[in-house]
Write a protein that holds these residues in place. Structure first.
Motif, PDB file in Angstrom:
ATOM      1  N   ASP A   1     -20.937 -11.441 -20.797  1.00 24.08           N
ATOM      2  CA  ASP A   1     -21.857 -11.973 -21.804  1.00 24.08           C
ATOM      3  C   ASP A   1     -23.052 -12.636 -21.128  1.00 24.08           C
ATOM      4  O   ASP A   1     -22.921 -13.236 -20.053  1.00 24.08           O
TER       5      ASP A   1
ATOM      6  N   GLU B   1     -23.441 -13.978 -30.598  1.00 21.20           N
ATOM      7  CA  GLU B   1     -22.481 -14.953 -31.103  1.00 21.20           C
ATOM      8  C   GLU B   1     -23.015 -16.360 -30.874  1.00 21.20           C
ATOM      9  O   GLU B   1     -23.550 -16.656 -29.815  1.00 21.20           O
TER      10      GLU B   1
ATOM     11  N   VAL C   1     -23.336 -10.388 -26.521  1.00 21.49           N
ATOM     12  CA  VAL C   1     -22.070  -9.747 -26.156  1.00 21.49           C
ATOM     13  C   VAL C   1     -22.370  -8.315 -25.704  1.00 21.49           C
ATOM     14  O   VAL C   1     -22.486  -7.402 -26.519  1.00 21.49           O
TER      15      VAL C   1
ATOM     16  N   PRO D   1     -17.733  -6.086 -25.436  1.00 15.15           N
ATOM     17  CA  PRO D   1     -16.704  -6.867 -26.130  1.00 15.15           C
ATOM     18  C   PRO D   1     -15.356  -6.898 -25.390  1.00 15.15           C
ATOM     19  O   PRO D   1     -14.574  -7.817 -25.577  1.00 15.15           O
TER      20      PRO D   1
ATOM     21  N   HIS E   1     -27.161  -5.386 -28.853  1.00 19.86           N
ATOM     22  CA  HIS E   1     -25.848  -6.031 -28.729  1.00 19.86           C
ATOM     23  C   HIS E   1     -25.705  -7.140 -29.771  1.00 19.86           C
ATOM     24  O   HIS E   1     -26.683  -7.796 -30.119  1.00 19.86           O
TER      25      HIS E   1
ATOM     26  N   ARG F   1     -20.893 -14.503 -35.703  1.00 16.98           N
ATOM     27  CA  ARG F   1     -21.406 -13.285 -35.074  1.00 16.98           C
ATOM     28  C   ARG F   1     -22.608 -12.831 -35.878  1.00 16.98           C
ATOM     29  O   ARG F   1     -22.522 -12.656 -37.086  1.00 16.98           O
TER      30      ARG F   1
ATOM     31  N   ARG G   1     -15.747 -10.028 -21.788  1.00 15.26           N
ATOM     32  CA  ARG G   1     -16.584 -11.135 -22.226  1.00 15.26           C
ATOM     33  C   ARG G   1     -17.203 -11.897 -21.048  1.00 15.26           C
ATOM     34  O   ARG G   1     -18.179 -12.615 -21.226  1.00 15.26           O
TER      35      ARG G   1
END
Length: 178
Positions: free
Chosen positions: A92, A33, A83, A86, A30, A49, A89
């Motif tokens: 996350d 970020e 993440v 996407p 994954h 990112r 979120r």
């Protein structure tokens, strides 16, 4: 698991472009970020990112690589997120900490200037300058990855602030590096 490598309170640095470290317990496919915001601001100072990680363990983002400078005496929050979806979120995997750039007192400056490079991480830690102490130790480990004593020192520093999983991982890595 994911952990930013900071105490559970505001930690300080003397650098306007510090290195921010975090730990991930296993590699991931994954994206990652990293976000930094001033404490009460809405717009981030940095949103980066990163590529998925090919290995577990200690990770670092160098603010200089992103052209970011933190201002003195401003409180910042920073987060690392894996993440996983996407479109959702809220799923996350997230960890965050706080950082503030401070100016050293004249006494601190004198002590740090008189300290040898080998003892610099200890002096920084004694002065409560968390980010710089961790970076100094991590730089020494990068230069001498098989030096078990450096790993033990970093593990002890991490354990002092309750980052036990990262400390244990570091010691296991040190054992396999020999």
């Amino acid at each position: 698991s994911l952990s930013v490598l900071v105490p559970d309170h505001v930690a300080v640095t003397l650098q306007s472009q510090p290195h921010l470290y975090w730990f991930i317990s296993r590699k991931t496919t994954h994206p990652i970020e990293v976000t930094i915001t001033e404490k009460d601001a809405v717009k981030p100072v940095l949103e980066a990112r990163l590529k998925p990680l090919e290995k577990a363990g200690f990770q670092c983002i160098r603010l200089a690589d992103h052209g970011i400078q933190l201002r003195r005496n401003v409180l910042y929050k920073w987060f690392v997120a894996v993440v996983t979806d996407p479109d959702r979120r809220s799923r996350d995997i997230l960890s965050g900490g706080m950082i503030e750039v401070v100016s050293p007192s004249p006494d601190q400056s004198a002590r740090l200037t008189q300290t040898s490079k080998a003892k610099q991480p200890f002096a920084l830690a004694e002065e409560g300058i968390w980010y710089d102490a961790l970076a100094a130790l991590s730089d020494r480990i990068d230069a001498s990855p098989k030096d078990l004593s450096l790993r033990k020192q970093r593990a002890a520093l991490l354990e002092q602030v309750g980052l036990n999983e990262a400390a244990v991982f570091d010691m296991k890595e040190a054992g396999s590096a020999q």
